[in-house]
Design a protein around this motif. Structure first.
Motif, PDB file in Angstrom:
ATOM      1  N   THR A   2       0.848  -1.186   0.000  1.00  0.00           N
ATOM      2  CA  THR A   2       0.000   0.000   0.000  1.00  0.00           C
ATOM      3  C   THR A   2       0.885   1.237   0.000  1.00  0.00           C
ATOM      4  O   THR A   2       1.926   1.265   0.655  1.00  0.00           O
ATOM      5  N   TYR A   4       0.840   4.885   1.273  1.00  0.00           N
ATOM      6  CA  TYR A   4       0.151   5.792   2.199  1.00  0.00           C
ATOM      7  C   TYR A   4       0.682   7.201   1.980  1.00  0.00           C
ATOM      8  O   TYR A   4       1.892   7.410   1.936  1.00  0.00           O
ATOM      9  N   VAL A  28      -3.673   5.184  -0.337  1.00  0.00           N
ATOM     10  CA  VAL A  28      -4.574   5.767   0.651  1.00  0.00           C
ATOM     11  C   VAL A  28      -4.100   7.177   0.969  1.00  0.00           C
ATOM     12  O   VAL A  28      -2.977   7.379   1.434  1.00  0.00           O
ATOM     13  N   VAL A  30      -4.502  10.115   3.410  1.00  0.00           N
ATOM     14  CA  VAL A  30      -4.971  10.266   4.787  1.00  0.00           C
ATOM     15  C   VAL A  30      -4.937  11.754   5.128  1.00  0.00           C
ATOM     16  O   VAL A  30      -3.894  12.397   5.008  1.00  0.00           O
ATOM     17  N   SER A  44      -8.015   5.529  -2.324  1.00  0.00           N
ATOM     18  CA  SER A  44      -9.072   5.772  -1.341  1.00  0.00           C
ATOM     19  C   SER A  44      -8.681   6.974  -0.484  1.00  0.00           C
ATOM     20  O   SER A  44      -7.504   7.322  -0.377  1.00  0.00           O
ATOM     21  N   LEU A  45      -9.675   7.589   0.094  1.00  0.00           N
ATOM     22  CA  LEU A  45      -9.473   8.751   0.956  1.00  0.00           C
ATOM     23  C   LEU A  45      -9.904   8.379   2.357  1.00  0.00           C
ATOM     24  O   LEU A  45     -11.047   7.974   2.571  1.00  0.00           O
ATOM     25  N   GLN A  46      -8.990   8.494   3.299  1.00  0.00           N
ATOM     26  CA  GLN A  46      -9.287   8.206   4.695  1.00  0.00           C
ATOM     27  C   GLN A  46      -9.320   9.522   5.453  1.00  0.00           C
ATOM     28  O   GLN A  46      -8.290  10.173   5.614  1.00  0.00           O
ATOM     29  N   ILE A  47     -10.511   9.928   5.875  1.00  0.00           N
ATOM     30  CA  ILE A  47     -10.662  11.148   6.664  1.00  0.00           C
ATOM     31  C   ILE A  47     -10.540  10.768   8.136  1.00  0.00           C
ATOM     32  O   ILE A  47     -11.242   9.875   8.612  1.00  0.00           O
ATOM     33  N   VAL A  48      -9.634  11.443   8.829  1.00  0.00           N
ATOM     34  CA  VAL A  48      -9.430  11.182  10.249  1.00  0.00           C
ATOM     35  C   VAL A  48      -9.987  12.357  11.041  1.00  0.00           C
ATOM     36  O   VAL A  48     -10.177  13.446  10.495  1.00  0.00           O
ATOM     37  N   ALA A  55      -3.812  12.000  11.547  1.00  0.00           N
ATOM     38  CA  ALA A  55      -3.437  11.331  10.292  1.00  0.00           C
ATOM     39  C   ALA A  55      -2.159  10.524  10.501  1.00  0.00           C
ATOM     40  O   ALA A  55      -2.042   9.387  10.020  1.00  0.00           O
ATOM     41  N   TRP A  58      -2.906   7.307  12.330  1.00  0.00           N
ATOM     42  CA  TRP A  58      -3.604   6.351  11.468  1.00  0.00           C
ATOM     43  C   TRP A  58      -2.607   5.636  10.554  1.00  0.00           C
ATOM     44  O   TRP A  58      -2.646   4.418  10.407  1.00  0.00           O
ATOM     45  N   ARG A  62      -0.708   1.395  10.586  1.00  0.00           N
ATOM     46  CA  ARG A  62      -0.948   0.478   9.469  1.00  0.00           C
ATOM     47  C   ARG A  62       0.280   0.181   8.612  1.00  0.00           C
ATOM     48  O   ARG A  62       0.367  -0.876   8.013  1.00  0.00           O
TER      49      ARG A  62
END
Length: 151
Positions: A2, A4, A28, A30, A44-48, A55, A58, A62
């Motif tokens: 992945t 990030y 991803v 973040v 993908s979009l990861q909203i924290v 961020a 997170w 991972r």
């Protein structure tokens, strides 16, 4: 594997997406918000939640061997390097076991200097085409190296 991206202030999101697409990697982004989701199915979009270092936490929870992390945040980079991930700054410079200690020390020194002189203005340089080119080259190398780590 992945990819990030510590995305809130990252100037190379589009370049990272290009490389992720070429290699068919999950990517991803973040962030605390304010980013438009990509139409790319690999991204993908990861909203924290809002808050300091959310961020970073997170991503650090991972990232590991075979992953690539893009960040300018030195403490996050240190955690990711320790976890076995490949880490790049947006200018293409790699953060590794060999240099992360010096980078943390320099960060602390600069923080102390700024605290001692509140009128000290940042002498940051602009982000150039050469920086983008160097980043793309470094990301290609990091993705290949991360792929070897996974196998």
């Amino acid at each position: 594997m992945t990819l990030y991206v510590d995305a809130d202030a990252c100037p190379v999101k589009a370049e990272a997406e290009t490389v992720a697409t070429r290699h068919r990697l999950a990517m991803v982004l973040v962030a605390n918000g304010g980013l438009r989701p990509s139409r790319n199915p690999l991204v993908s979009l990861q909203i924290v939640p809002d808050g300091p270092d959310e961020a970073d936490k997170w991503i650090a929870d991972r990232a590991g061997p075979g992953d690539v992390v893009i960040t300018n945040d030195i403490p996050l980079a240190a955690k990711c390097v320790e976890a076995g991930a490949q880490v790049l700054r947006p200018d293409g410079s790699a953060l590794t076991q060999a240099n992360i200690g010096a980078q943390l020390a320099m960060r602390d020194l600069m923080s102390d200097l700024r605290a001692a002189d509140p009128f000290r203005q940042g002498s940051g340089k602009g982000f150039t085409k050469a920086d983008r080119s160097r980043f793309l080259d470094a990301l290609e190398r990091a993705v290949r190296q991360a792929g070897k780590t996974r196998t």
